[in-house]
Design a protein around this motif. Structure first.
Motif, PDB file in Angstrom:
ATOM      1  N   VAL A 100      -4.189 -24.726  60.941  1.00  0.00           N
ATOM      2  CA  VAL A 100      -5.325 -24.676  61.750  1.00  0.00           C
ATOM      3  C   VAL A 100      -5.797 -23.609  62.901  1.00  0.00           C
ATOM      4  O   VAL A 100      -5.019 -22.716  63.600  1.00  0.00           O
ATOM      5  CB  VAL A 100      -5.483 -26.273  62.610  1.00  0.00           C
ATOM      6  N   MET A 134       6.886 -33.089  65.287  1.00  0.00           N
ATOM      7  CA  MET A 134       6.170 -32.231  65.093  1.00  0.00           C
ATOM      8  C   MET A 134       6.264 -30.911  65.143  1.00  0.00           C
ATOM      9  O   MET A 134       6.931 -30.376  66.400  1.00  0.00           O
ATOM     10  CB  MET A 134       4.442 -32.682  65.991  1.00  0.00           C
ATOM     11  N   TRP A 154      -9.531 -29.963  61.669  1.00  0.00           N
ATOM     12  CA  TRP A 154      -9.057 -30.349  62.282  1.00  0.00           C
ATOM     13  C   TRP A 154      -8.926 -30.742  64.362  1.00  0.00           C
ATOM     14  O   TRP A 154      -9.133 -29.765  64.409  1.00  0.00           O
ATOM     15  CB  TRP A 154      -6.839 -29.936  62.577  1.00  0.00           C
ATOM     16  N   ASN A 192       0.091 -28.197  57.535  1.00  0.00           N
ATOM     17  CA  ASN A 192      -0.933 -28.211  58.391  1.00  0.00           C
ATOM     18  C   ASN A 192      -1.235 -26.552  59.258  1.00  0.00           C
ATOM     19  O   ASN A 192      -1.004 -26.692  60.143  1.00  0.00           O
ATOM     20  CB  ASN A 192      -1.970 -29.438  59.098  1.00  0.00           C
ATOM     21  N   ASP A 252      -2.408 -22.816  64.704  1.00  0.00           N
ATOM     22  CA  ASP A 252      -1.758 -23.774  65.627  1.00  0.00           C
ATOM     23  C   ASP A 252      -1.357 -24.736  64.404  1.00  0.00           C
ATOM     24  O   ASP A 252      -2.791 -24.803  63.741  1.00  0.00           O
ATOM     25  CB  ASP A 252      -3.614 -25.061  66.201  1.00  0.00           C
ATOM     26  N   THR A 253       0.037 -24.928  64.308  1.00  0.00           N
ATOM     27  CA  THR A 253       0.215 -25.748  63.600  1.00  0.00           C
ATOM     28  C   THR A 253       0.631 -26.708  62.866  1.00  0.00           C
ATOM     29  O   THR A 253       1.413 -26.936  64.192  1.00  0.00           O
ATOM     30  CB  THR A 253       1.389 -23.807  62.558  1.00  0.00           C
ATOM     31  N   GLY A 254      -0.047 -27.558  62.217  1.00  0.00           N
ATOM     32  CA  GLY A 254       1.813 -28.904  62.398  1.00  0.00           C
ATOM     33  C   GLY A 254       1.895 -28.856  61.150  1.00  0.00           C
ATOM     34  O   GLY A 254       1.493 -29.196  60.550  1.00  0.00           O
ATOM     35  N   MET A 276      -0.060 -28.839  69.922  1.00  0.00           N
ATOM     36  CA  MET A 276      -0.534 -27.790  70.265  1.00  0.00           C
ATOM     37  C   MET A 276      -0.654 -28.942  71.803  1.00  0.00           C
ATOM     38  O   MET A 276      -1.175 -28.373  72.533  1.00  0.00           O
ATOM     39  CB  MET A 276      -1.788 -27.440  69.237  1.00  0.00           C
TER      40      MET A 276
HETATM   41  N1  GLY Z   1      -1.710 -29.618  65.293  1.00  0.00           N
HETATM   42  C1  GLY Z   1      -1.680 -29.544  64.105  1.00  0.00           C
HETATM   43  C2  GLY Z   1      -1.545 -30.422  62.955  1.00  0.00           C
HETATM   44  O1  GLY Z   1      -0.890 -31.551  63.764  1.00  0.00           O
HETATM   45  O2  GLY Z   1      -1.822 -30.979  62.027  1.00  0.00           O
END
Ligand code: GLY
Length: 350
Positions: free
Chosen positions: A203, A90, A159, A201, A224-226, A45
């Motif tokens: 977010v 990521m 997060w 994850n 916002d996914t990671g 992100m």
């Molecule tokens: N921005 C979310 C993560 O890196 O888990």
């Protein structure tokens, strides 16, 4: 399972989110643009903060990327353990004021179970302690029994990385089985051992942190996914660590060949093999993005990584410049996904 290789998993993810109307963007440079809070991009992100805050209009309100990331906070542990590394990729799907919790949760589950083929009975969601909205989606819509949904507090399920957009999150853990566990009776989701691995994850990015701990509600609600690509590959390939993942292993094999040692034959040489393998990945990517060794800032980070890699080469008995040759393998393994590596071959490798 349908997709096994790291390169295949990356493509499967990006294609899946394209099928959900996301715009696929190439990875942003590791050098942050207009963000003095970061030396190097450290999450998917980070390069898109102005889209989350609403300061800038994104090219589309749904975006998916696989972002090159560097985190050097644990650099002294790199090599000593098989867990730590400075470079990772990521995967992310992002909503800038578009979809929110419902779609994010549904799609994360569908991707892991239907597309990748992970066993749903081994997956466990977690939520921020009092996020009843996320709980209801997992429980009522996805049919996950309440005892399989774990509630964690701010340390685990909120997060944020430095200043900027942040929020509560909902993660998905995968149970890798007893062989990876610590054996303690208390071992369960959230345990520090390698059994329950956090893979996804989500977010719910709805606050802005001014960097001094003051949170304000963002104008829009975002996702916002990671998902660490190497972590996903570790789970899918059922291997011990990121150093055993196919593409990373191929890089290490090249180091083994040059040094005339084999991985898992001796503790000291394993440390050196891991340091070189990790650092050559991060330094190749940094040089490709225009970082130059220097005495300060990100140039100093690069210099330190290169010196550590070279020193561990000496410890392995390599008495000639060899890092440039290994760069060539990094470019071969990742050049299709990051064409900039191929374009800048003459700066970073052979
Ligand atoms: N921005 C979310 C993560 O890196 O888990």
């Amino acid at each position: 399972m349908q997709y096994r290789g790291l390169n295949e998993l990356r493509e499967a993810y990006l294609a899946y989110f394209e099928s959900k109307d996301h715009l696929r963007l190439p990875s942003f440079s590791l050098i942050p643009q207009n963000d003095a809070s970061l030396l190097l991009i450290n999450s998917g992100m980070a390069p898109m903060k102005p889209y989350f805050t609403g300061e800038q209009e994104p090219p589309r309100h749904r975006v998916t990327t696989c972002q090159k990331c560097i985190r050097t906070g644990d650099i002294d542990n790199v090599g000593k353990t098989a867990r730590h590394g400075t470079y990772f990729e990521m995967l992310g799907n992002f909503s800038f004021g578009d979809y929110f919790k419902r779609e994010a949760i549904h799609w994360s589950w569908e991707f892991l179970t239907d597309v990748v083929g992970l066993d749903a009975d081994r997956l466990y969601p977690s939520i921020y302690e009092d996020d009843e909205e996320a709980f209801a989606i997992w429980h009522n819509e996805m049919g996950i029994p309440s005892e399989r949904i774990f509630r964690f507090g701010k340390a685990d399920n909120f997060w944020e990385h430095g200043s900027g957009p942040c929020g509560p999150c909902s993660e998905i853990y995968y149970d890798r089985g007893e062989k990876y566990g610590c054996g303690k009776p208390s071992c369960t989701v959230g345990c520090d051992c390698d059994r329950y691995m956090e893979v996804w994850n989500n977010v719910f990015s709805q606050f802005d942190n001014d960097g001094k701990g003051n949170y304000t509600e963002l104008k829009q609600k975002n996702i916002d996914t990671g998902m660490g690509l190497e972590r996903l590959a570790v789970v899918v390939q059922d291997v011990d660590s990121l150093f055993e993942v196919d593409t990373v292993r191929n890089i290490m094999k090249h180091v083994e060949e040059i040094a005339g040692v084999t991985y898992h034959s001796n503790h000291e040489s394993d440390v050196s093999l891991r340091v070189i393998t990790d650092h050559i990945r991060s330094t190749t990517m940094m040089i490709c993005d225009g970082v130059i060794p220097s005495n300060e800032g990100r140039g100093y980070v690069l210099r330190r990584l290169l010196r550590r890699a070279a020193r561990h080469g000496k410890l392995l008995g390599i008495n000639r410049p060899f890092l440039v040759d290994i760069c060539g393998t990094v470019i071969r393994e990742s050049g299709d996904a990051y064409p900039e590596l191929v374009r800048s071959r003459s700066t970073s490798g052979r």
